[in-house]
Write a protein that holds these residues in place. Sequence first.
Motif, PDB file in Angstrom:
ATOM      1  N   LEU A 101      -9.003   8.146  10.569  1.00 16.08           N
ATOM      2  CA  LEU A 101      -7.724   8.143   9.869  1.00 16.08           C
ATOM      3  C   LEU A 101      -6.586   7.582  10.709  1.00 16.08           C
ATOM      4  N   ALA A 102      -6.543   7.905  11.992  1.00 16.41           N
ATOM      5  CA  ALA A 102      -5.457   7.409  12.835  1.00 16.41           C
ATOM      6  C   ALA A 102      -5.479   5.883  12.899  1.00 16.41           C
ATOM      7  N   ARG A 103      -6.649   5.296  13.088  1.00 16.16           N
ATOM      8  CA  ARG A 103      -6.750   3.835  13.138  1.00 16.16           C
ATOM      9  C   ARG A 103      -6.458   3.205  11.786  1.00 16.16           C
ATOM     10  N   LEU A 104      -6.971   3.821  10.729  1.00 24.12           N
ATOM     11  CA  LEU A 104      -6.755   3.282   9.394  1.00 24.12           C
ATOM     12  C   LEU A 104      -5.271   3.278   9.036  1.00 24.12           C
ATOM     13  N   MET A 105      -4.578   4.371   9.324  1.00 23.93           N
ATOM     14  CA  MET A 105      -3.162   4.469   8.969  1.00 23.93           C
ATOM     15  C   MET A 105      -2.282   3.586   9.850  1.00 23.93           C
ATOM     16  N   ALA A 106      -2.680   3.370  11.089  1.00 24.83           N
ATOM     17  CA  ALA A 106      -1.873   2.554  12.008  1.00 24.83           C
ATOM     18  C   ALA A 106      -2.162   1.068  11.857  1.00 24.83           C
ATOM     19  N   GLY A 107      -3.334   0.717  11.324  1.00 26.99           N
ATOM     20  CA  GLY A 107      -3.732  -0.689  11.236  1.00 26.99           C
ATOM     21  C   GLY A 107      -3.043  -1.424  10.101  1.00 26.99           C
ATOM     22  N   ASP A 108      -2.889  -2.737  10.280  1.00 28.63           N
ATOM     23  CA  ASP A 108      -2.272  -3.569   9.252  1.00 28.63           C
ATOM     24  C   ASP A 108      -3.300  -4.332   8.430  1.00 28.63           C
ATOM     25  N   ALA A 109      -4.470  -4.610   9.018  1.00 25.73           N
ATOM     26  CA  ALA A 109      -5.490  -5.393   8.316  1.00 25.73           C
ATOM     27  C   ALA A 109      -6.184  -4.505   7.287  1.00 25.73           C
ATOM     28  N   PRO A 110      -6.545  -5.067   6.128  1.00 32.97           N
ATOM     29  CA  PRO A 110      -7.301  -4.279   5.154  1.00 32.97           C
ATOM     30  C   PRO A 110      -8.649  -3.858   5.754  1.00 32.97           C
ATOM     31  N   ALA A 111      -9.120  -2.693   5.356  1.00 37.81           N
ATOM     32  CA  ALA A 111     -10.384  -2.195   5.881  1.00 37.81           C
ATOM     33  C   ALA A 111     -11.571  -2.920   5.275  1.00 37.81           C
ATOM     34  N   LEU A 112     -11.384  -3.489   4.087  1.00 36.52           N
ATOM     35  CA  LEU A 112     -12.447  -4.226   3.424  1.00 36.52           C
ATOM     36  C   LEU A 112     -12.515  -5.630   4.023  1.00 36.52           C
ATOM     37  N   ARG A 113     -13.683  -6.032   4.504  1.00 34.85           N
ATOM     38  CA  ARG A 113     -13.803  -7.301   5.209  1.00 34.85           C
ATOM     39  C   ARG A 113     -13.395  -8.511   4.390  1.00 34.85           C
ATOM     40  N   ASP A 114     -13.718  -8.543   3.094  1.00 36.91           N
ATOM     41  CA  ASP A 114     -13.441  -9.750   2.323  1.00 36.91           C
ATOM     42  C   ASP A 114     -12.108  -9.688   1.582  1.00 36.91           C
ATOM     43  N   ALA A 115     -11.262  -8.718   1.928  1.00 38.15           N
ATOM     44  CA  ALA A 115      -9.928  -8.640   1.318  1.00 38.15           C
ATOM     45  C   ALA A 115      -9.019  -9.689   1.956  1.00 38.15           C
ATOM     46  N   ALA A 116      -8.062 -10.138   1.178  1.00 37.51           N
ATOM     47  CA  ALA A 116      -7.116 -11.122   1.717  1.00 37.51           C
ATOM     48  C   ALA A 116      -6.374 -10.468   2.810  1.00 37.51           C
ATOM     49  N   GLY A 165     -21.584  -5.548   7.333  1.00 37.04           N
ATOM     50  CA  GLY A 165     -21.115  -4.427   6.533  1.00 37.04           C
ATOM     51  C   GLY A 165     -19.890  -4.804   5.720  1.00 37.04           C
ATOM     52  N   ARG A 166     -19.631  -4.005   4.713  1.00 35.80           N
ATOM     53  CA  ARG A 166     -18.490  -4.254   3.837  1.00 35.80           C
ATOM     54  C   ARG A 166     -17.171  -3.846   4.491  1.00 35.80           C
ATOM     55  N   TRP A 167     -17.219  -2.837   5.364  1.00 35.49           N
ATOM     56  CA  TRP A 167     -16.004  -2.263   5.946  1.00 35.49           C
ATOM     57  C   TRP A 167     -15.862  -2.645   7.408  1.00 35.49           C
ATOM     58  N   ARG A 168     -14.623  -2.803   7.869  1.00 37.46           N
ATOM     59  CA  ARG A 168     -14.352  -3.077   9.283  1.00 37.46           C
ATOM     60  C   ARG A 168     -14.791  -1.875  10.116  1.00 37.46           C
ATOM     61  N   PHE A 225       0.809  -1.224   0.000  1.00 34.62           N
ATOM     62  CA  PHE A 225       0.000   0.000   0.000  1.00 34.62           C
ATOM     63  C   PHE A 225       0.840   1.271   0.000  1.00 34.62           C
ATOM     64  N   LEU A 226       2.146   1.173   0.327  1.00 37.03           N
ATOM     65  CA  LEU A 226       3.024   2.346   0.373  1.00 37.03           C
ATOM     66  C   LEU A 226       3.699   2.504  -0.981  1.00 37.03           C
ATOM     67  N   LEU A 227       3.219   3.472  -1.757  1.00 38.27           N
ATOM     68  CA  LEU A 227       3.723   3.664  -3.114  1.00 38.27           C
ATOM     69  C   LEU A 227       5.127   4.233  -3.125  1.00 38.27           C
ATOM     70  N   LYS A 232      -4.652  -0.029   0.501  1.00 36.19           N
ATOM     71  CA  LYS A 232      -4.775  -0.004   1.962  1.00 36.19           C
ATOM     72  C   LYS A 232      -6.144  -0.519   2.402  1.00 36.19           C
ATOM     73  N   LEU A 233      -7.164  -0.228   1.612  1.00 38.28           N
ATOM     74  CA  LEU A 233      -8.515  -0.652   1.941  1.00 38.28           C
ATOM     75  C   LEU A 233      -8.838  -2.065   1.476  1.00 38.28           C
ATOM     76  N   GLY A 234      -7.924  -2.675   0.705  1.00 39.93           N
ATOM     77  CA  GLY A 234      -8.167  -4.024   0.224  1.00 39.93           C
ATOM     78  C   GLY A 234      -8.844  -4.072  -1.128  1.00 39.93           C
ATOM     79  N   LEU A 235      -8.925  -2.927  -1.815  1.00 43.47           N
ATOM     80  CA  LEU A 235      -9.489  -2.882  -3.165  1.00 43.47           C
ATOM     81  C   LEU A 235      -8.378  -3.138  -4.184  1.00 43.47           C
ATOM     82  N   ALA A 236      -8.748  -3.562  -5.376  1.00 39.66           N
ATOM     83  CA  ALA A 236      -7.764  -3.792  -6.437  1.00 39.66           C
ATOM     84  C   ALA A 236      -7.157  -2.459  -6.879  1.00 39.66           C
ATOM     85  N   PRO A 237      -5.845  -2.424  -7.092  1.00 40.52           N
ATOM     86  CA  PRO A 237      -5.231  -1.183  -7.584  1.00 40.52           C
ATOM     87  C   PRO A 237      -5.668  -0.895  -9.019  1.00 40.52           C
ATOM     88  N   VAL A 238      -5.649   0.373  -9.387  1.00 37.83           N
ATOM     89  CA  VAL A 238      -5.970   0.788 -10.756  1.00 37.83           C
ATOM     90  C   VAL A 238      -4.929   1.796 -11.222  1.00 37.83           C
TER      91      VAL A 238
END
Length: 155
Positions: free
Chosen positions: A140-155, A117-120, A43-45, A63-69
């Motif tokens: 944002l603080a939790r999202l940036m510090a967390g390691d798990a994808p925010a999308l529930r069904d992401a690997a 829901g779709r998101w954690r 996720f870090l470009l 970062k959210l577990g979506l496919a890159p584009v």
Amino acid sequence: MSHATAQYLTLGLDRETFGIPIAHVQEILDHRPVSALPQAPAFLLGMIDVRGRSYPVIDLRTKLGLAPVEPTAATRIILLDVVVNGRPTGIGVVADQVFEVTALDPGRMEEAPEVGGRWRADYIAGIGRKGEAFVVVFDLARLMAGDAPALRDAA
């Protein structure tokens, strides 16, 4: 009875609308090349320099577990000031597009559903409404510090 509203920058990722509290937004940039960092997480470009200040750039989709584009003419880098692990940190996040600054009523914001829901839920500060549309506001603080994808069904 009127509630006070708060200002949010709304942005699009995939087919959803997200909100970032405007107090965290420093600047919105057109997409630009990023200097890659060796052995960085997916996720870090990489890093960019903006007027002598370095910003790590995070692909919000990844970062959210979506496919890159591939970036388009609408792709933007949003520079944020976020507290990460107790420290104020400048971070750039890549969004598919930026819509507008809009007012949402924090008193009418709904909590994220814990099930189905779709998101954690722990990455979501709340779900607001703009007309009939929903705006997912991330913590944002939790999202940036967390390691798990925010999308529930992401690997």
